[in-house]
Design a protein around this motif. Structure first.
Motif, mmCIF file in Angstrom:
data_model
loop_
_atom_site.group_PDB
_atom_site.id
_atom_site.type_symbol
_atom_site.label_atom_id
_atom_site.label_comp_id
_atom_site.label_asym_id
_atom_site.label_seq_id
_atom_site.Cartn_x
_atom_site.Cartn_y
_atom_site.Cartn_z
ATOM 1 N N GLN A 125 61.706 -18.356 155.350
ATOM 2 C CA GLN A 125 62.874 -17.276 155.517
ATOM 3 C C GLN A 125 64.108 -17.868 154.741
ATOM 4 O O GLN A 125 65.334 -17.755 154.894
ATOM 5 C CB GLN A 125 63.040 -16.369 156.602
ATOM 6 C CG GLN A 125 61.934 -15.738 156.875
ATOM 7 C CD GLN A 125 61.755 -15.493 158.210
ATOM 8 O OE1 GLN A 125 62.441 -15.682 159.696
ATOM 9 N NE2 GLN A 125 60.673 -14.995 159.084
ATOM 10 N N THR A 130 59.678 -12.781 154.584
ATOM 11 C CA THR A 130 59.591 -13.417 153.102
ATOM 12 C C THR A 130 58.809 -13.159 152.009
ATOM 13 O O THR A 130 58.323 -12.366 151.812
ATOM 14 C CB THR A 130 58.412 -14.647 153.946
ATOM 15 O OG1 THR A 130 58.535 -14.566 154.888
ATOM 16 C CG2 THR A 130 57.756 -15.811 152.536
ATOM 17 N N PRO A 131 60.015 -13.874 150.802
ATOM 18 C CA PRO A 131 59.271 -13.587 149.288
ATOM 19 C C PRO A 131 58.106 -13.535 149.189
ATOM 20 O O PRO A 131 57.518 -14.718 149.426
ATOM 21 C CB PRO A 131 59.865 -14.370 148.455
ATOM 22 C CG PRO A 131 61.935 -14.779 149.840
ATOM 23 C CD PRO A 131 60.857 -15.252 150.917
ATOM 24 N N PHE A 183 59.959 -10.632 144.868
ATOM 25 C CA PHE A 183 60.568 -11.266 145.942
ATOM 26 C C PHE A 183 61.014 -10.424 146.615
ATOM 27 O O PHE A 183 61.925 -9.914 147.477
ATOM 28 C CB PHE A 183 62.272 -11.384 144.970
ATOM 29 C CG PHE A 183 62.278 -12.707 144.699
ATOM 30 C CD1 PHE A 183 62.484 -14.117 145.423
ATOM 31 C CD2 PHE A 183 62.189 -13.700 143.119
ATOM 32 C CE1 PHE A 183 62.973 -15.169 144.921
ATOM 33 C CE2 PHE A 183 61.945 -13.992 142.610
ATOM 34 C CZ PHE A 183 62.033 -15.841 143.852
ATOM 35 N N ASP A 184 59.588 -9.214 146.543
ATOM 36 C CA ASP A 184 59.600 -8.443 147.766
ATOM 37 C C ASP A 184 60.391 -8.896 149.506
ATOM 38 O O ASP A 184 59.111 -9.848 149.288
ATOM 39 C CB ASP A 184 59.053 -7.401 147.517
ATOM 40 C CG ASP A 184 58.779 -6.650 146.382
ATOM 41 O OD1 ASP A 184 60.238 -6.234 145.894
ATOM 42 O OD2 ASP A 184 57.987 -5.530 146.026
ATOM 43 N N GLY A 185 59.923 -8.506 149.870
ATOM 44 C CA GLY A 185 60.293 -9.539 151.394
ATOM 45 C C GLY A 185 59.345 -8.263 152.425
ATOM 46 O O GLY A 185 58.924 -7.186 152.033
ATOM 47 N N ILE A 202 65.314 -12.418 149.935
ATOM 48 C CA ILE A 202 64.332 -11.535 149.180
ATOM 49 C C ILE A 202 65.700 -11.045 149.110
ATOM 50 O O ILE A 202 66.962 -10.878 148.778
ATOM 51 C CB ILE A 202 63.977 -10.989 150.393
ATOM 52 C CG1 ILE A 202 64.885 -9.727 151.986
ATOM 53 C CG2 ILE A 202 62.644 -11.484 150.977
ATOM 54 C CD1 ILE A 202 64.051 -8.406 152.326
ATOM 55 N N ARG A 203 65.069 -10.330 147.190
ATOM 56 C CA ARG A 203 65.618 -9.719 146.536
ATOM 57 C C ARG A 203 65.392 -7.802 146.312
ATOM 58 O O ARG A 203 66.324 -7.008 146.171
ATOM 59 C CB ARG A 203 65.308 -9.292 145.194
ATOM 60 C CG ARG A 203 65.802 -11.382 144.660
ATOM 61 C CD ARG A 203 65.658 -11.054 143.137
ATOM 62 N NE ARG A 203 65.374 -12.957 142.939
ATOM 63 C CZ ARG A 203 65.838 -12.930 141.620
ATOM 64 N NH1 ARG A 203 65.375 -12.769 141.020
ATOM 65 N NH2 ARG A 203 65.654 -14.290 141.459
ATOM 66 N N GLN A 235 60.571 -12.201 138.613
ATOM 67 C CA GLN A 235 60.764 -10.377 139.275
ATOM 68 C C GLN A 235 60.207 -9.268 138.272
ATOM 69 O O GLN A 235 60.258 -8.658 138.789
ATOM 70 C CB GLN A 235 62.380 -10.744 140.013
ATOM 71 C CG GLN A 235 63.052 -10.229 140.975
ATOM 72 C CD GLN A 235 62.340 -9.159 142.002
ATOM 73 O OE1 GLN A 235 61.139 -10.097 142.135
ATOM 74 N NE2 GLN A 235 63.017 -8.475 142.865
#
Length: 251
Positions: free
Chosen positions: A15, A73-74, A117-119, A20-21, A101
């Motif tokens: 983390q 976490t991404p 970058f999805d969590g 994350i985006r 991404q």
């Protein structure tokens, strides 16, 4: 152009390195699967996962204690298998990360499709796991054509670097006007061309990295890939399959 890859069994929590985006698009479906797994007892989970006691206990604790929307976490850093090591996202320049991404998608039994970058949180669920007692008899039936529809809504060209276990979520639905180009990495041993599972994972990761570093937007640019001694073999390739070969010295 979209690129699909398989997830990895081995996962970590990170983390701190990158934020994350975005959140996974199919989180409502993920919650259904998570709640089902959470409702299973130890013996049922062991039967689903077909794993040793340590792995079952560890992942059962995750089901009971973790939240799909917290401590994320991404995805590109959550998976730590060979393929992801050779993508090397942690040392890519910003434009390379932005490329991933935009273009890369991880196909997941639990999450469906993931942007890098999805969590996400660590989990254990493979496409071939049999969900005895679930409303759908398999994960293929559960996801149906949702992932296919989602990815081809964005693009008409998909580069398939996923294993057959995961590419099966797309292949039954491909239409004539849609490109689904599977990449194969073959080695010659004793006069026969075969795939080495380990080397193929490494090469898949390296190809994703190659595409990110070179901002590849045309499928023909893939033919320049030559890491690990692999070279594009035009004679063996077709419009929907790119074959890369290398000769291996056998003592």
């Amino acid at each position: 152009m979209k690129i699909i890859i398989a997830p990895a069994k081995k996962m970590v929590i990170d983390q701190d390195s990158f934020p994350i985006r975005s959140m996974p698009d199919f989180l409502d479906k993920t919650q259904i699967l998570w709640d089902f797994l959470k409702s299973r007892d130890y013996a049922q989970l062991k039967d689903i996962w077909r794993a040793n006691d340590k792995i079952v206990k560890e992942n059962q604790l995750r089901l009971q204690n973790e939240d799909l929307k917290k401590q994320l976490t991404p995805a590109i850093f959550a998976y730590s298998g060979l393929q992801y090591q050779y993508i090397g996202a942690g040392v890519l320049e910003q434009e390379g990360l932005d490329y991933l991404q935009e273009n890369l998608r991880v196909v997941s039994g639990l999450y469906g499709l993931l942007r890098p970058f999805d969590g996400i949180i660590p989990y254990r669920l493979e496409m071939q796991n049999k969900l005895v007692g679930f409303r759908d008899y398999s994960l293929y039936h559960f996801w149906n054509d949702r992932l296919y529809q989602a990815i081809y809504q964005e693009d008409e060209v998909v580069i398939n670097l996923a294993s057959k276990e995961y590419s099966r979520l797309f292949t039954p639905y491909i239409k004539e006007n849609q490109q689904f180009i599977t990449i194969e990495f073959l080695e010659e041993k004793h006069g026969k061309w075969r795939q080495s599972a380990t080397h193929a994972k490494m090469a898949r990761g390296a190809m994703v990295r190659f595409m990110a570093q070179n901002q590849v937007t045309n499928i023909h640019e893939l033919q320049a890939f030559n890491d690990f001694g692999y070279h594009f073999d035009e004679e063996s390739s077709t419009s929907n399959k790119y074959v890369f070969k290398k000769e291996v010295e056998v003592n």
